[in-house]
Design an enzyme around this catalytic site. Structure first.
Site, mmCIF file in Angstrom:
data_model
loop_
_atom_site.group_PDB
_atom_site.id
_atom_site.type_symbol
_atom_site.label_atom_id
_atom_site.label_comp_id
_atom_site.label_asym_id
_atom_site.label_seq_id
_atom_site.Cartn_x
_atom_site.Cartn_y
_atom_site.Cartn_z
ATOM 1 C CG ASN A 1 14.823 2.974 -0.962
ATOM 2 O OD1 ASN A 1 14.317 3.874 -0.928
ATOM 3 N ND2 ASN A 1 14.950 2.739 0.244
ATOM 4 C CG ASP B 1 8.933 -4.751 10.206
ATOM 5 O OD1 ASP B 1 8.584 -3.460 10.397
ATOM 6 O OD2 ASP B 1 8.664 -5.465 9.572
ATOM 7 C CG PHE C 1 1.616 2.033 1.397
ATOM 8 C CD1 PHE C 1 1.479 2.247 2.053
ATOM 9 C CD2 PHE C 1 2.082 1.792 0.202
ATOM 10 C CE1 PHE C 1 0.448 3.147 1.873
ATOM 11 C CE2 PHE C 1 1.587 3.265 -0.590
ATOM 12 C CZ PHE C 1 0.392 3.429 0.449
ATOM 13 C CE LYS D 1 6.921 -7.279 2.299
ATOM 14 N NZ LYS D 1 6.848 -5.872 1.382
HETATM 15 N N1 CTP Z 1 8.493 -0.930 6.464
HETATM 16 C C1 CTP Z 1 8.992 -0.773 8.147
HETATM 17 N N2 CTP Z 1 10.283 -0.754 8.847
HETATM 18 C C2 CTP Z 1 11.162 -1.961 7.625
HETATM 19 C C3 CTP Z 1 11.278 -2.259 7.080
HETATM 20 C C4 CTP Z 1 9.407 -2.430 6.374
HETATM 21 O O1 CTP Z 1 8.106 0.249 9.241
HETATM 22 N N3 CTP Z 1 12.939 -1.782 8.760
HETATM 23 C C5 CTP Z 1 7.241 -0.787 6.926
HETATM 24 C C6 CTP Z 1 6.879 -0.108 5.060
HETATM 25 O O2 CTP Z 1 7.182 1.138 5.463
HETATM 26 C C7 CTP Z 1 6.161 -0.517 5.130
HETATM 27 C C8 CTP Z 1 5.988 -2.705 5.180
HETATM 28 O O3 CTP Z 1 7.336 -2.528 6.617
HETATM 29 O O4 CTP Z 1 4.628 -0.452 5.096
HETATM 30 C C9 CTP Z 1 6.982 -3.483 4.264
HETATM 31 O O5 CTP Z 1 8.082 -3.168 3.496
HETATM 32 P P1 CTP Z 1 8.230 -3.319 2.674
HETATM 33 O O6 CTP Z 1 9.841 -2.982 2.409
HETATM 34 O O7 CTP Z 1 8.217 -3.767 1.585
HETATM 35 O O8 CTP Z 1 8.555 -5.186 3.276
HETATM 36 P P2 CTP Z 1 9.874 -5.746 4.237
HETATM 37 O O9 CTP Z 1 9.334 -5.946 5.504
HETATM 38 O O10 CTP Z 1 10.830 -5.302 4.780
HETATM 39 O O11 CTP Z 1 9.503 -7.190 3.879
HETATM 40 P P3 CTP Z 1 10.529 -7.709 2.341
HETATM 41 O O12 CTP Z 1 12.033 -6.346 2.522
HETATM 42 O O13 CTP Z 1 10.278 -9.040 2.664
HETATM 43 O O14 CTP Z 1 9.708 -7.628 1.363
#
Ligand code: CTP
Length: 398
Positions: free
Chosen positions: A211, A309, A326, A340
């Protein structure tokens, strides 16, 4: 600029690392400081006062009896409006002099005569045997006991051809240390674990899914936490950024690797800040060999499976550290940020509008907690990182 308005007295003592002091002078000035150079006689054998004057744009002082200062007391006058004295390079002989309070040239006298609260930062630079010598180590122990700040030294190849401890830090590392010296130690004694950058999920040995995250915000927070006195571990996806000085960095590629490293390092941490843009999905049928085009055949079908996650896993631990998440959202930041934070079960979530802030040096943030949200207006990412660290420190204290 990190050193805007700061006045630094830069002392040079005899050592081949004097050539790095030229670069350091430029770096300090670029960061907004004014630099007053003072050199020992030995230093002038390695680099000329003319060079240092040209770079610092100020007269250079080498002599205790220099009549250019109105009252003829440069050892007093040069430090009275200074914000710090930095000695780089600092030789074994100068370390000995400082440890014993010698006053036999301008630079040593100026150090002894400095106001008590004026920070004195030393960047030792010498041959490995000189550094390890029992007398030098005795003098270093004395300086530490006196509350003098040591920057390095580092280990590595030396100008004399030998290898080991005693190399002076690089100018950019010294700059980071000087900037850090001016930051309040809001996280002194705390351990902070940070994830940053993108993740990379392989499709085959050549290709993968990633990304737009540059890692800049996470690295800025790692630097700010270190400046605030924390012991910082940074778990980073692939980025082009250099590691902030003093930060322990562990490189990973995939979300699963990031998860495993975080879970094995989270014990004993006080704060966890998840800044990384982690891939939610990985390719379950990644190929061990490069997928060939095979003209005429169907496009490859990728099958996805969910990644763990990381933030939610840490937040669910029995002895969880203070967790900060974040969220980069492309729309409805307030609505998504609020939801979130609740979904992840964390006390603080930092939202920003992506992808336009990815890779940029500036950002603006919204901080969500159980009471609502507050905003940090657009600013340099390093400045925002320091604000965020101060906010986290305040919340932990409360
Ligand atoms: N994050 C994480 N592990 C993942 C996905 C996300 O630790 N597998 C953490 C990111 O580092 C960030 C937060 O969760 O601090 C939110 O990440 P984001 O990508 O914005 O959200 P998602 O939980 O993936 O939700 P969505 O994709 O539905 O927005």
């Amino acid at each position: 600029m990190d050193l805007a308005g700061k006045k630094i007295v830069l002392g040079l003592t005899g050592g081949i690392a004097c050539y790095k002091a030229a670069e350091l002078t430029r770096a300090l000035i670029k960061a907004g400081a004014s630099v007053q150079v003072v050199m020992t006689h030995a230093a002038t054998h390695f680099i000329t006062p003319v060079t240092m004057q040209a770079l610092s744009n100020q007269p250079v002082y080498t002599n205790q009896w220099d009549a250019r200062v109105g009252n003829n007391m440069p050892h007093i006058d040069l430090t009275r409006d200074a914000d710090a004295i930095v000695i780089a390079p600092c030789s074994a002989d100068f370390i000995f002099k400082l440890a014993h309070g010698a006053c036999d040239d301008l630079l040593s006298t100026l150090c002894v005569a400095r106001p008590m609260m004026l920070p004195l930062l030393l960047a030792p630079a010498m041959n490995v045997e000189m550094w390890q010598n029992a007398a030098t180590q005795r003098n270093i122990a004395q300086l530490k006991a006196d509350g003098i700040n040591l920057l390095g030294p580092d280990a590595g190849e030396q100008a004399c051809g030998e290898t080991g401890m005693g190399r002076m830090l690089e100018p950019e590392q010294l700059l980071e240390e000087v900037v850090a010296a001016f930051q309040p130690k809001l996280l002194g004694g705390k351990r902070v674990l940070i994830t940053a950058g993108p993740t990379f999920e392989p499709i085959d040995p050549i290709r993968g899914i990633t990304n737009l995250s540059s890692g800049k915000m996470g690295y800025a927070i790692a630097r700010a936490a270190r400046e605030a006195g924390a012991d910082v571990t940074l778990v980073s996806g692939p980025t082009a950024l250099s590691t902030p000085y003093g930060v322990h960095r562990i490189n990973v590629h995939t979300a699963q690797q990031m998860h495993d490293v975080v879970m094995s390092h989270v014990g004993g941490q006080n704060i966890f800040i998840a800044v990384a843009a982690v891939a939610d999905w990985r390719v379950a049928n990644a190929s061990e060999q490069k997928i060939k085009k095979n003209a005429g055949s169907d496009a490859p079908q990728l099958v996805f499976e969910q990644n763990p996650d990381i933030l939610a896993s840490v937040a669910a631990l029995p002895n969880t550290p203070y967790c900060v998440g974040f969220a980069a959202e492309s729309e409805n930041l307030v609505k998504h940020g609020k939801a979130k934070r609740e979904k992840k079960g964390i006390p603080l979530l930092v939202g920003n509008i992506g992808p336009q802030t990815f890779g940029q040096d500036q950002n603006e943030l919204l901080l969500f907690d159980d009471k609502g949200h507050i905003s940090f207006p657009r600013a340099d990412k390093q400045q925002l990182a320091r604000q965020l660290v101060a906010e986290i420190a305040r919340r932990i204290e409360a």
